[in-house]
Design a protein around this motif. Structure first.
Motif, mmCIF file in Angstrom:
data_model
loop_
_atom_site.group_PDB
_atom_site.id
_atom_site.type_symbol
_atom_site.label_atom_id
_atom_site.label_comp_id
_atom_site.label_asym_id
_atom_site.label_seq_id
_atom_site.Cartn_x
_atom_site.Cartn_y
_atom_site.Cartn_z
ATOM 1 N N GLY A 284 15.899 43.330 25.070
ATOM 2 C CA GLY A 284 15.697 44.734 25.786
ATOM 3 C C GLY A 284 16.935 45.233 26.145
ATOM 4 N N TYR A 285 18.056 44.457 26.467
ATOM 5 C CA TYR A 285 19.221 44.742 27.108
ATOM 6 C C TYR A 285 20.070 45.325 25.790
ATOM 7 C CZ TYR A 285 18.610 42.883 31.643
ATOM 8 O OH TYR A 285 18.084 42.702 32.924
ATOM 9 N N GLY A 286 19.931 44.789 24.662
ATOM 10 C CA GLY A 286 20.695 45.037 23.501
ATOM 11 C C GLY A 286 20.307 46.654 22.923
ATOM 12 N N HIS A 287 19.103 46.962 23.597
ATOM 13 C CA HIS A 287 18.359 48.167 22.979
ATOM 14 C C HIS A 287 19.292 49.242 23.641
ATOM 15 C CE1 HIS A 287 15.522 46.642 20.423
ATOM 16 N NE2 HIS A 287 15.116 47.925 19.949
ATOM 17 N N PHE A 288 19.987 49.111 24.895
ATOM 18 C CA PHE A 288 20.959 50.144 25.407
ATOM 19 C C PHE A 288 21.959 50.409 24.427
ATOM 20 C CE2 PHE A 288 25.140 51.014 27.449
ATOM 21 C CZ PHE A 288 24.739 52.140 27.952
ATOM 22 N N VAL A 289 22.546 49.598 23.605
ATOM 23 C CA VAL A 289 23.387 49.959 22.776
ATOM 24 C C VAL A 289 23.018 50.559 21.683
ATOM 25 C CG1 VAL A 289 25.160 49.324 21.038
ATOM 26 C CG2 VAL A 289 25.064 47.998 23.467
ATOM 27 N N VAL A 290 21.686 50.262 21.166
ATOM 28 C CA VAL A 290 20.978 51.011 20.041
ATOM 29 C C VAL A 290 20.563 52.331 20.560
ATOM 30 C CG1 VAL A 290 19.061 50.784 18.581
ATOM 31 C CG2 VAL A 290 20.117 48.686 19.185
ATOM 32 N N PHE A 291 20.042 52.587 21.536
ATOM 33 C CA PHE A 291 19.466 53.963 21.801
ATOM 34 C C PHE A 291 20.765 54.661 21.956
ATOM 35 C CE2 PHE A 291 15.560 52.113 23.907
ATOM 36 C CZ PHE A 291 14.834 51.878 22.537
ATOM 37 N N ALA A 292 21.771 54.143 22.953
ATOM 38 C CA ALA A 292 22.970 55.108 23.251
ATOM 39 C C ALA A 292 23.677 55.715 21.750
ATOM 40 C CB ALA A 292 24.007 54.209 24.054
ATOM 41 N N ALA A 293 23.963 54.383 20.762
ATOM 42 C CA ALA A 293 24.469 54.856 19.631
ATOM 43 C C ALA A 293 23.923 55.760 18.868
ATOM 44 C CB ALA A 293 24.876 53.698 18.930
ATOM 45 N N LEU A 294 22.526 55.534 18.634
ATOM 46 C CA LEU A 294 21.577 56.366 18.018
ATOM 47 C C LEU A 294 21.622 57.901 18.535
ATOM 48 C CD1 LEU A 294 18.318 54.541 17.065
ATOM 49 C CD2 LEU A 294 20.067 55.286 15.789
ATOM 50 N N ALA A 295 21.706 58.276 19.832
ATOM 51 C CA ALA A 295 21.807 59.339 20.397
ATOM 52 C C ALA A 295 23.143 60.185 19.870
ATOM 53 C CB ALA A 295 21.425 59.484 21.845
ATOM 54 N N ALA A 296 23.882 59.276 19.948
ATOM 55 C CA ALA A 296 25.494 59.450 19.785
ATOM 56 C C ALA A 296 25.663 59.982 18.315
ATOM 57 C CB ALA A 296 26.393 58.450 20.144
ATOM 58 N N VAL A 297 25.023 59.125 17.524
ATOM 59 C CA VAL A 297 24.829 59.974 16.084
ATOM 60 C C VAL A 297 24.513 61.483 16.014
ATOM 61 C CG1 VAL A 297 23.707 59.578 13.760
ATOM 62 C CG2 VAL A 297 24.436 57.722 15.000
ATOM 63 N N GLY A 298 23.484 61.768 16.609
ATOM 64 C CA GLY A 298 23.153 63.056 16.655
ATOM 65 C C GLY A 298 24.448 64.185 17.390
ATOM 66 N N ALA A 299 25.074 63.538 18.230
ATOM 67 C CA ALA A 299 26.112 64.214 18.762
ATOM 68 C C ALA A 299 27.198 64.413 17.650
ATOM 69 C CB ALA A 299 26.844 63.425 20.155
ATOM 70 N N PRO A 326 29.447 55.312 15.754
ATOM 71 C CA PRO A 326 27.993 55.109 16.304
ATOM 72 C C PRO A 326 27.143 54.346 15.103
ATOM 73 C CG PRO A 326 28.306 57.529 16.408
ATOM 74 C CD PRO A 326 29.613 56.966 16.071
ATOM 75 N N VAL A 327 27.202 54.877 14.110
ATOM 76 C CA VAL A 327 26.623 54.271 12.922
ATOM 77 C C VAL A 327 26.650 52.765 12.723
ATOM 78 C CG1 VAL A 327 26.008 54.480 10.339
ATOM 79 C CG2 VAL A 327 26.083 56.448 11.596
ATOM 80 N N ALA A 328 28.138 52.393 12.597
ATOM 81 C CA ALA A 328 28.367 51.051 12.629
ATOM 82 C C ALA A 328 27.749 50.148 13.612
ATOM 83 C CB ALA A 328 29.997 51.024 12.353
ATOM 84 N N VAL A 329 27.989 50.723 14.884
ATOM 85 C CA VAL A 329 27.604 50.150 15.900
ATOM 86 C C VAL A 329 26.136 49.784 15.951
ATOM 87 C CG1 VAL A 329 27.033 50.137 18.528
ATOM 88 C CG2 VAL A 329 29.179 50.866 17.588
ATOM 89 N N VAL A 330 25.265 50.647 15.490
ATOM 90 C CA VAL A 330 23.808 50.537 15.462
ATOM 91 C C VAL A 330 23.569 49.274 14.353
ATOM 92 C CG1 VAL A 330 21.765 51.443 14.562
ATOM 93 C CG2 VAL A 330 23.182 52.830 16.068
ATOM 94 N N MET A 331 24.286 49.576 13.174
ATOM 95 C CA MET A 331 24.119 48.536 11.988
ATOM 96 C C MET A 331 24.224 47.042 12.709
ATOM 97 S SD MET A 331 25.685 50.586 8.934
ATOM 98 C CE MET A 331 25.330 49.318 8.002
ATOM 99 N N LEU A 332 25.418 47.004 13.339
ATOM 100 C CA LEU A 332 26.015 45.564 13.708
ATOM 101 C C LEU A 332 25.104 45.039 14.898
ATOM 102 C CD1 LEU A 332 29.623 46.053 13.544
ATOM 103 C CD2 LEU A 332 28.354 44.752 12.064
ATOM 104 N N LEU A 337 20.078 41.594 16.641
ATOM 105 C CA LEU A 337 18.627 41.675 17.463
ATOM 106 C C LEU A 337 17.709 41.345 16.230
ATOM 107 C CD1 LEU A 337 18.630 44.997 19.400
ATOM 108 C CD2 LEU A 337 19.290 42.641 20.117
ATOM 109 N N HIS A 338 17.760 41.707 14.953
ATOM 110 C CA HIS A 338 16.694 41.142 13.958
ATOM 111 C C HIS A 338 16.987 39.800 13.942
ATOM 112 C CE1 HIS A 338 15.295 45.034 12.601
ATOM 113 N NE2 HIS A 338 16.396 45.492 12.246
ATOM 114 N N ARG A 339 18.051 39.090 13.971
ATOM 115 C CA ARG A 339 18.278 37.971 13.788
ATOM 116 C C ARG A 339 17.590 36.922 14.966
ATOM 117 N NH1 ARG A 339 19.405 34.995 9.062
ATOM 118 N NH2 ARG A 339 21.016 35.858 7.901
ATOM 119 N N LEU A 340 17.800 37.627 16.210
ATOM 120 C CA LEU A 340 17.448 36.865 17.321
ATOM 121 C C LEU A 340 16.208 36.866 17.341
ATOM 122 C CD1 LEU A 340 17.921 36.131 20.318
ATOM 123 C CD2 LEU A 340 17.768 38.641 20.921
#
Length: 401
Positions: A284-299, A326-332, A337-340
């Motif tokens: 759940g906490y890891g999704h802060f990075v996912v959501f923020a980075a995805l929105a930053a991709v739009g920016a 942000p794309v690289a951040v989302v991928m990593l 999270l997928h592994r976890l």
């Protein structure tokens, strides 16, 4: 339906006992109220991403990034807290809906304060909106404490922890100079500690693992939709101002492939297995990075459109980096999270790492291939990373069969 049954149904709609949902409930799905709630939050996400877009395009990256991460934390944390509470205690009766309405109003107030937070570091309106959301959530937890004896200790700890931290956010408005940054970090850590403290000391709430996974998936789709809308708006403005050009078409095409590939990476593999509190909180906490980075991709895509039409005050390499990072951040982060959670979506972490490195490398190529070529290269790289993992996943599944 008899008159007595109709009266009972009406009474049930008005007020239901908040005694905790069954965490093993079959076919648990997001409610219309939860989806409506998400739409209000994506308005705030869109405002934050738009301000980040303008800050980068005007070469004010540092200030823009600080404002963006600060505002986005408030948006994400309020959304996450409501989502987990609703998973455990959603009654969908009148008091619950009215308190949810207060939280929705709070996020709209927060969204209205985003420009001032970015331009003048004035977080007054943001804090007002945030406190509105949190006070409503405190009321929900107090109701749960009163009506669910089994979870009373946990509910009271949540209510107390949230209330104490909110006092801190209000007091922070008068923090001078460097103390503003220090107190922000301290309060963020305090916010993150509340769920772990409340759940560990008072007993785990009855959140529904599959419902939580679905809620995060739906919010991911909404954020990606905001990315598409922001990109389309930027392209339309560019076409109106400068007409259609080959670089603009390539930027738009590369951006679309990029967003589609990121969506596919997120929604590849089995449903996330949130079997323990530690796993669930990390996910759940890891999704802060996912959501923020995805929105930053739009920016970033908005910045590349500005750069392609010569309306940005940054270089083409800087514009490409605003997407690549942000794309690289989302991928990593998604790979972790997928592994976890054992979704099986990432078979080779080294493949994802290599894809992220190549995406970042394309940010240096505009002098060779143009900004449009760099964007197409990023889109193809993420697509190839996805394809490689799909092939490896299929082979692994056949091997187990």
């Amino acid at each position: 339906m008899t008159e007595q049954a109709a009266s009972g149904a009406s009474a049930g709609l008005w007020r239901r006992l908040m005694n905790g949902r069954d965490p093993g409930e079959e076919h648990r799905a997001a409610t219309p109220l939860e989806l409506f709630f998400d739409l209000c939050f994506v308005v705030a996400v869109a405002k934050a991403a738009a301000e980040l877009h303008h800050a980068i395009a005007e070469a004010h990256l540092a200030d823009g990034l600080v404002g963006y991460l600060s505002v986005f934390f408030a948006i994400w944390w309020a959304w996450m807290n409501f989502t987990w509470f609703a998973s455990a205690y959603d009654t969908d009766d009148v008091p619950y809906r009215l308190l949810t309405l207060v939280q929705m109003a709070g996020v709209l107030v927060l969204a209205a304060g985003v420009p001032a937070a970015f331009e003048h570091f004035d977080f007054t309106l943001v804090v007002v909106g945030y406190v509105l959301m949190r006070v409503a959530l405190i009321a929900q937890w107090l109701r749960a404490a009163a009506e669910h004896p089994e979870g009373r200790g946990t509910a009271l700890r949540y209510a107390a922890g949230i209330a104490v931290v909110q006092v801190g956010w209000i007091a922070r408005l008068w923090a001078p100079g460097m103390w503003a940054g220090i107190t922000f970090v301290v309060l963020v850590l305090a916010e993150l500690a509340v769920p772990a403290w409340a759940e560990a000391r008072g007993g785990q709430t009855h959140w529904h693992p599959r419902h939580i996974a679905e809620r995060y998936s739906l919010f991911t789709i909404i954020v990606l939709g905001e990315v598409i809308l922001a990109s389309l708006t930027a392209v339309q403005s560019a076409v109106s101002a400068s007409g259609v050009s080959v670089p603009l078409v390539l930027v738009a095409a590369g951006g679309l492939v990029l967003v589609f590939a990121l969506w596919w990476i997120y929604f590849t593999g089995a449903e996330a297995h949130l079997g323990s509190l530690r796993t669930a909180l990390t996910w759940g906490y890891g999704h802060f990075v996912v959501f923020a980075a995805l929105a930053a991709v739009g920016a970033g895509l908005g910045v590349t459109v500005d750069a392609a039409t010569h309306h940005a005050h940054v270089s083409e390499q800087a514009a490409a980096l605003s997407v690549a990072v942000p794309v690289a951040v989302v991928m990593l982060v998604l790979a972790v999270l997928h592994r976890l959670t054992g979704t099986g979506a990432v078979e080779r972490a080294v493949l994802v790492l290599a894809g992220a490195v190549v995406v970042l490398a394309f940010a240096a190529t505009p002098p060779l291939f143009g900004l449009g070529g760099a964007m197409v290269g990023m889109g193809l790289t993420v697509s190839m990373t996805l394809a490689g993992n799909l092939v490896l996943s299929a082979r692994h599944a056949r091997g187990r069969g």
